[in-house]
Design an enzyme around this catalytic site. Structure first.
Site, PDB file in Angstrom:
ATOM      1  N   LYS A  40       0.848  -1.197   0.000  1.00  0.00           N
ATOM      2  CA  LYS A  40       0.000   0.000   0.000  1.00  0.00           C
ATOM      3  C   LYS A  40       0.880   1.242   0.000  1.00  0.00           C
ATOM      4  CE  LYS A  40      -1.799   2.689   3.144  1.00  0.00           C
ATOM      5  NZ  LYS A  40      -1.793   4.013   2.496  1.00  0.00           N
ATOM      6  N   GLU A  61      10.714   0.582   9.866  1.00  0.00           N
ATOM      7  CA  GLU A  61      11.634   1.701   9.601  1.00  0.00           C
ATOM      8  C   GLU A  61      10.881   2.947  10.011  1.00  0.00           C
ATOM      9  OE1 GLU A  61      14.597   1.443   8.512  1.00  0.00           O
ATOM     10  OE2 GLU A  61      14.736  -0.404   7.372  1.00  0.00           O
ATOM     11  N   CYS A  81      13.410  10.662   7.021  1.00  0.00           N
ATOM     12  CA  CYS A  81      13.459  10.039   8.342  1.00  0.00           C
ATOM     13  C   CYS A  81      14.834  10.205   8.983  1.00  0.00           C
ATOM     14  CB  CYS A  81      13.109   8.570   8.226  1.00  0.00           C
ATOM     15  SG  CYS A  81      14.043   7.759   6.929  1.00  0.00           S
ATOM     16  N   GLU A 130      10.675  14.770  16.417  1.00  0.00           N
ATOM     17  CA  GLU A 130      10.943  14.720  14.976  1.00  0.00           C
ATOM     18  C   GLU A 130      10.027  15.729  14.290  1.00  0.00           C
ATOM     19  OE1 GLU A 130       9.533  11.391  12.623  1.00  0.00           O
ATOM     20  OE2 GLU A 130      11.409  11.417  11.511  1.00  0.00           O
TER      21      GLU A 130
HETATM   22  P1  NDP Z   1       2.447   7.366   8.709  1.00  0.00           P
HETATM   23  O1  NDP Z   1       3.052   6.478   9.719  1.00  0.00           O
HETATM   24  O2  NDP Z   1       1.240   8.107   9.090  1.00  0.00           O
HETATM   25  O3  NDP Z   1       2.060   6.545   7.403  1.00  0.00           O
HETATM   26  C1  NDP Z   1       2.896   5.638   6.778  1.00  0.00           C
HETATM   27  C2  NDP Z   1       2.048   4.672   5.974  1.00  0.00           C
HETATM   28  O4  NDP Z   1       1.217   3.924   6.853  1.00  0.00           O
HETATM   29  C3  NDP Z   1       1.078   5.361   5.008  1.00  0.00           C
HETATM   30  O5  NDP Z   1       0.922   4.547   3.883  1.00  0.00           O
HETATM   31  C4  NDP Z   1      -0.181   5.405   5.815  1.00  0.00           C
HETATM   32  O6  NDP Z   1      -1.338   5.558   5.033  1.00  0.00           O
HETATM   33  C5  NDP Z   1      -0.160   4.082   6.521  1.00  0.00           C
HETATM   34  N1  NDP Z   1      -0.927   4.011   7.757  1.00  0.00           N
HETATM   35  C6  NDP Z   1      -1.426   5.018   8.505  1.00  0.00           C
HETATM   36  N2  NDP Z   1      -2.075   4.525   9.588  1.00  0.00           N
HETATM   37  C7  NDP Z   1      -1.964   3.168   9.515  1.00  0.00           C
HETATM   38  C8  NDP Z   1      -2.397   2.082  10.343  1.00  0.00           C
HETATM   39  N3  NDP Z   1      -3.077   2.287  11.483  1.00  0.00           N
HETATM   40  N4  NDP Z   1      -2.102   0.825   9.975  1.00  0.00           N
HETATM   41  C9  NDP Z   1      -1.410   0.584   8.850  1.00  0.00           C
HETATM   42  N5  NDP Z   1      -0.978   1.562   8.023  1.00  0.00           N
HETATM   43  C10 NDP Z   1      -1.251   2.838   8.350  1.00  0.00           C
HETATM   44  O7  NDP Z   1       3.602   8.276   8.232  1.00  0.00           O
HETATM   45  P2  NDP Z   1       3.549   9.352   7.089  1.00  0.00           P
HETATM   46  O8  NDP Z   1       3.134   8.757   5.818  1.00  0.00           O
HETATM   47  O9  NDP Z   1       2.747  10.482   7.590  1.00  0.00           O
HETATM   48  O10 NDP Z   1       5.102   9.675   6.941  1.00  0.00           O
HETATM   49  C11 NDP Z   1       5.743  10.508   7.811  1.00  0.00           C
HETATM   50  C12 NDP Z   1       6.411   9.753   8.933  1.00  0.00           C
HETATM   51  O11 NDP Z   1       7.090   8.604   8.455  1.00  0.00           O
HETATM   52  C13 NDP Z   1       7.459  10.575   9.603  1.00  0.00           C
HETATM   53  O12 NDP Z   1       7.161  10.648  10.967  1.00  0.00           O
HETATM   54  C14 NDP Z   1       8.780   9.852   9.393  1.00  0.00           C
HETATM   55  O13 NDP Z   1       9.520   9.845  10.535  1.00  0.00           O
HETATM   56  C15 NDP Z   1       8.399   8.504   9.013  1.00  0.00           C
HETATM   57  N6  NDP Z   1       9.262   7.968   7.960  1.00  0.00           N
HETATM   58  C16 NDP Z   1      10.252   7.106   8.296  1.00  0.00           C
HETATM   59  C17 NDP Z   1      11.098   6.594   7.344  1.00  0.00           C
HETATM   60  C18 NDP Z   1      12.160   5.608   7.677  1.00  0.00           C
HETATM   61  O14 NDP Z   1      12.753   5.030   6.784  1.00  0.00           O
HETATM   62  N7  NDP Z   1      12.461   5.341   8.912  1.00  0.00           N
HETATM   63  C19 NDP Z   1      10.959   6.981   5.936  1.00  0.00           C
HETATM   64  C20 NDP Z   1       9.899   7.870   5.704  1.00  0.00           C
HETATM   65  C21 NDP Z   1       9.087   8.345   6.691  1.00  0.00           C
HETATM   66  P3  NDP Z   1      -1.807   7.049   4.676  1.00  0.00           P
HETATM   67  O15 NDP Z   1      -0.757   7.626   3.823  1.00  0.00           O
HETATM   68  O16 NDP Z   1      -3.063   6.870   3.953  1.00  0.00           O
HETATM   69  O17 NDP Z   1      -1.959   7.750   5.995  1.00  0.00           O
END
Ligand code: NDP
Length: 788
Positions: A189, A263, A297, A394
């Site tokens: 997804k 991650e 991140c 963050e």
């Molecule tokens: P989220 O954690 O909100 O979302 C990540 C993904 O998970 C999206 O596809 C999201 O869908 C989906 N999601 C949201 N809620 C749920 C749930 N309850 N169960 C399963 N999947 C879910 O992060 P963001 O997309 O807002 O990205 C920003 C954050 O991600 C930052 O805080 C950053 O730190 C972290 N990040 C970390 C990285 C790493 O490699 N460590 C890399 C990139 C980002 P939807 O988009 O529809 O909300």
């Protein structure tokens, strides 16, 4: 006007990238359905994908519901049998073809990514897409060589993969390439804001003839991701995103035995020593925090400057920030593009306003913001203190905080003062100093005199609340493979025990086995004892009934012994040999006790003690051999992977083979530089309380091995809740595993739970080597560029 004036005053002309191809692709494909079982479904429950730089609607995307996820998982399950049976060469050919196709369509992918995400074309064209291509090429090689590199391993099955919006196609490649190389099938997804490049990727899968159902892409919101996580027929979840959602997923999967890699977020330190190449470091920090609008991140968001260079550095940094060009992401001259959406802009601006309100000094780069679109100026905060919210939280935007330090110890104290542990950057022309700092940083990646470097051959992932599991390199492949024997484990047959008679009460001098904390025998804090029964149900002795305070004391002692990790592997090995030698002196006595407590016959008891001694030798032998690797990424740099200890590991040992299992777990953990708090099993406490006498005579530094007796689940729960414990190994039933993993979510401990399965502790190949060593270590990748 002379030339130097022209350099100062001449404005840059615009150099926009042509987006026609991307727009016509979007138009041609109309509304997007999901990609399931090799074809696109009809669009349903649509929502808009917006260009964050202009606010224009780009496309309509389907919001995946439970039934869509069900269809995708079913297709992936059906495809798994065939895909996992294809030869490595066949899979390599598909991965190679995908890499070639992306390469041929690189421009379309780059423009699409920029339109959908707002990142500047310079970055999507020169960073994101080339890394994606490299990832598929690299993993074609893993598919090809899987059998000889990972013998006796097998794919998980169906992998659910959930990715964020900041590097949409790159995150997809980090997940899909290793999963497919290992023989898994996937349901992925993308983030709701950035699905387009994943949908174009789906067409590539069709074009190369990838068997249907191997890759399935279900678009949608958080609820779609949650439906994948909760699906019973998914064998592993790989998630990249926020720590908050990572914890929700951890809790949901507790006790299920499904694979999980996370991650998550970060707050990475960028440390500059006074002897650093200052101009290089200024460029480095610009790259570390303003790359991708700071929506990274591993962004170097905490700048730590040695006091003597602070003023000079900040002056240069501000001058450089003023030169950054912010605006149209499609303009090849733009350095900084748009944030992902208005909500994110408002969230980051609120954090900036709070920082000002709380007294930090704000600097924002010159220039005006475009009239529309989601933009934030490069921002720098100084005059902050380590506990300020802007220093700890963050921000995930172009916001840097700067602090100073006087000496390396202070730099380290500031750098490690974070719940996160994703990455760090260290700048010094003195490599001795930089490499002294590297192992003391609690992060999964360290860049020496560079920042934000990635390659498919080099693992990436975090320590602490930045998650666990790695992507890239051998360790990234391991995250998609299981040992085949582990997949075949059976439940332990429940033994009916004789009920305790309590008739044979302790005679003579009342003896209560003590606990062992910080190198000393200790009575339990509560003063209570519990009876230990022999195999016939008679009281064989008593042990202290440990409580929360005993665990707290043991964890404190273990954490004080953290220098164990800095001792040479040779020394750790010698001490384990010494333990083996000293156990050997007393083997008759231990065998007798095993007979008494477990009902084992003479030969079985003797075998258990002898195998325990052998196990100590096995891990002593590994202490100086289970080390890292050196990678050759395609640039003038080496990257070395270090197998580092996790820290303090809580161990709740099983009833089966009580001496051997406890010693195997202890020896693996200690060999790699961890400290442990061991809770012996119900049957074993008397064995392990005898074992501390062996520890006392074997030069084990105080606090490295601590033993707390008492109820395993009660004490296991206390260990799981404790933020000073970094990992927990728990032997118990499936229900207990669920409780333990759920409670461990607090600081995202790495857990290993046996879930009532029958591990064969006598099997040295399985339990005397890499299986436990992998659990006792986490990989840190250190990048060191070279060349003058
Ligand atoms: P989220 O954690 O909100 O979302 C990540 C993904 O998970 C999206 O596809 C999201 O869908 C989906 N999601 C949201 N809620 C749920 C749930 N309850 N169960 C399963 N999947 C879910 O992060 P963001 O997309 O807002 O990205 C920003 C954050 O991600 C930052 O805080 C950053 O730190 C972290 N990040 C970390 C990285 C790493 O490699 N460590 C890399 C990139 C980002 P939807 O988009 O529809 O909300």
């Amino acid at each position: 006007m002379n030339i130097s004036e022209i350099f100062e005053n001449l404005d840059y002309g615009k150099a926009p990238e042509d987006a026609k191809l991307a727009y016509s692709w979007i138009k041609e494909n109309g509304n997007f359905g999901h990609f399931i079982d090799g074809k696109f479904s009809k669009a349903s429950n649509i929502f808009a994908s917006i260009n964050p730089a202009t606010g224009e609607e780009l496309a309509k995307i389907s919001d995946g519901k439970k039934q869509d996820v069900n269809r995708a998982v079913k297709a992936a399950r059906l495809a798994f049998t065939g895909w996992s049976a294809t030869s490595g060469f066949e899979r390599a050919k598909y991965l190679y073809a995908i890499a070639r196709q992306i390469q041929k369509n690189a421009r379309l992918f780059a423009v699409l990514e920029t339109l959908d995400n707002g990142k500047v074309i310079r970055e999507s064209r020169d960073v994101d897409i080339p890394l994606v291509i490299r990832h598929f090429y690299h993993h074609a090689g893993w598919a090809q060589n899987l059998k000889n590199q990972f013998s006796n391993h097998t794919p998980y099955g169906v992998c659910g993969q959930i990715i964020p919006w900041n590097f949409p196609l790159l995150m997809l490649s980090w997940k899909v390439a290793p999963a497919l190389a290992a023989g898994n099938t996937v349901v992925l997804k993308p983030a709701e804001a950035t699905s387009l490049s994943a949908l174009l990727f789906a067409q590539i899968c069709q074009n190369v003839g990838l068997p249907k159902g191997v890759v399935n892409i279900v678009t949608g919101h958080g609820a779609t991701g949650a439906a994948i996580v909760e699906h019973d027929d998914v064998d592993k979840i790989a998630f990249t995103g926020s720590t908050k959602v990572g914890k929700i997923i951890r809790e949901k999967l507790a006790g299920t035995g499904k694979g999980l890699s996370l991650e998550l977020g970060g707050k990475s330190a960028f440390i500059v020593f006074e002897d650093a190449d200052i101009d290089g470091a200024v460029e480095g920090v610009i790259d570390a925090i303003y790359f991708n609008q700071g929506e990274v991140c591993c962004a170097g968001s905490r700048l730590l400057l040695q006091e003597s260079i602070e003023k000079k550095f900040i002056k240069k940094l501000k001058a450089r920030m003023d030169k950054l060009r912010l605006g149209d992401p499609l303009d090849k001259m733009s350095d900084i593009g748009a944030m992902i959406d208005e909500k994110e802009v408002a969230r980051v601006n609120d954090i900036i306003a709070d920082g000002v309100k709380n007294g930090a000094s704000l600097f924002q780069a010159k220039g005006t913001l475009p009239k529309k679109g989601c933009f934030i100026k490069p921002t720098l905060f100084s005059d902050v203190s380590p506990s300020d919210e802007i220093v700890q939280k963050e921000i995930f935007g172009p916001v840097l905080v700067s602090m100073s330090f006087r000496n390396p110890e202070e730099a380290l104290a500031l750098a490690t003062n974070s719940i996160y542990g994703l990455a760090a950057s260290v700048w010094s022309e003195n490599l001795n100093l930089a490499l002294d700092i590297v192992p003391r940083l609690k992060t999964g990646v360290v860049w020496v005199n560079c920042a934000t470097q990635f390659d498919a051959s080099v693992g990436f992932g975090g320590y602490k609340e930045s998650g666990f599991g790695r992507e890239g390199g051998a360790e990234g492949m391991r995250a998609y493979l299981k040992r085949d024997w582990e997949k075949k484990l059976k439940p332990i047959a429940i033994k009916v025990k004789k009920s305790p008679s309590k008739t044979n009460l302790v005679s003579g001098v009342d003896k209560t086995a003590k606990m062992f904390i910080g190198g000393k025998q200790a009575r339990g804090d509560g003063g209570y004892c519990v009876d230990v029964f022999d195999a016939n149900g008679n009281v064989a002795g008593q042990v202290s009934d440990g409580n929360r305070k005993d665990i707290r004391n043991a964890v404190e002692a273990a954490n004080k012994a953290s220098t164990w990790a800095d001792k040479t592997a040779h020394l750790r090995s010698q001490i384990l040999y010494y333990l083996g030698e000293n156990l050997d002196y007393r083997k008759g006595e231990f065998a007798e006790k095993i007979r008494l407590l477990t009902g084992a016959n003479k030969a079985q008891a003797k075998k258990e003690v002898e195998t325990s001694i052998e196990r100590l030798f096995a891990f002593a032998g590994f202490a100086d051999k289970y080390d890292g690797k050196v990678h050759n990424p395609p640039m003038r740099a080496i990257a070395f992977a270090l197998n580092e200890p996790i820290g303090t590991i809580g161990i709740c040992a099983p009833d089966e083979n009580p001496l051997l299992a406890s010693i195997s777990m202890m020896a693996a953990a200690v060999a790699m530089g961890n400290r442990i708090v061991l809770v012996p099993s119900k049957i074993a406490p008397l064995l392990m309380s005898d074992f501390y006498q062996v520890i006392e005579t074997s030069d084990v530094p105080n606090g490295v091995i601590n033993i707390v007796t008492g109820d395993s689940l009660t004490l296991g729960k206390v260990l799981s809740e404790h933020d000073g414990v970094d990992a927990l190994w728990f032997a118990g039933s499936q229900d207990e595993a669920k409780i333990i993993e759920r409670v461990s979510t607090g600081n995202l401990k790495q857990t290993w739970v046996t879930r009532g399965q029958n591990y064969n502790w006598f099997d040295g190949e399985k339990m005397g080597g890499e299986f436990l060593l992998e659990k006792a270590t986490q990989v840190k990748n250190v990048w060191v560029p070279y060349g003058v």
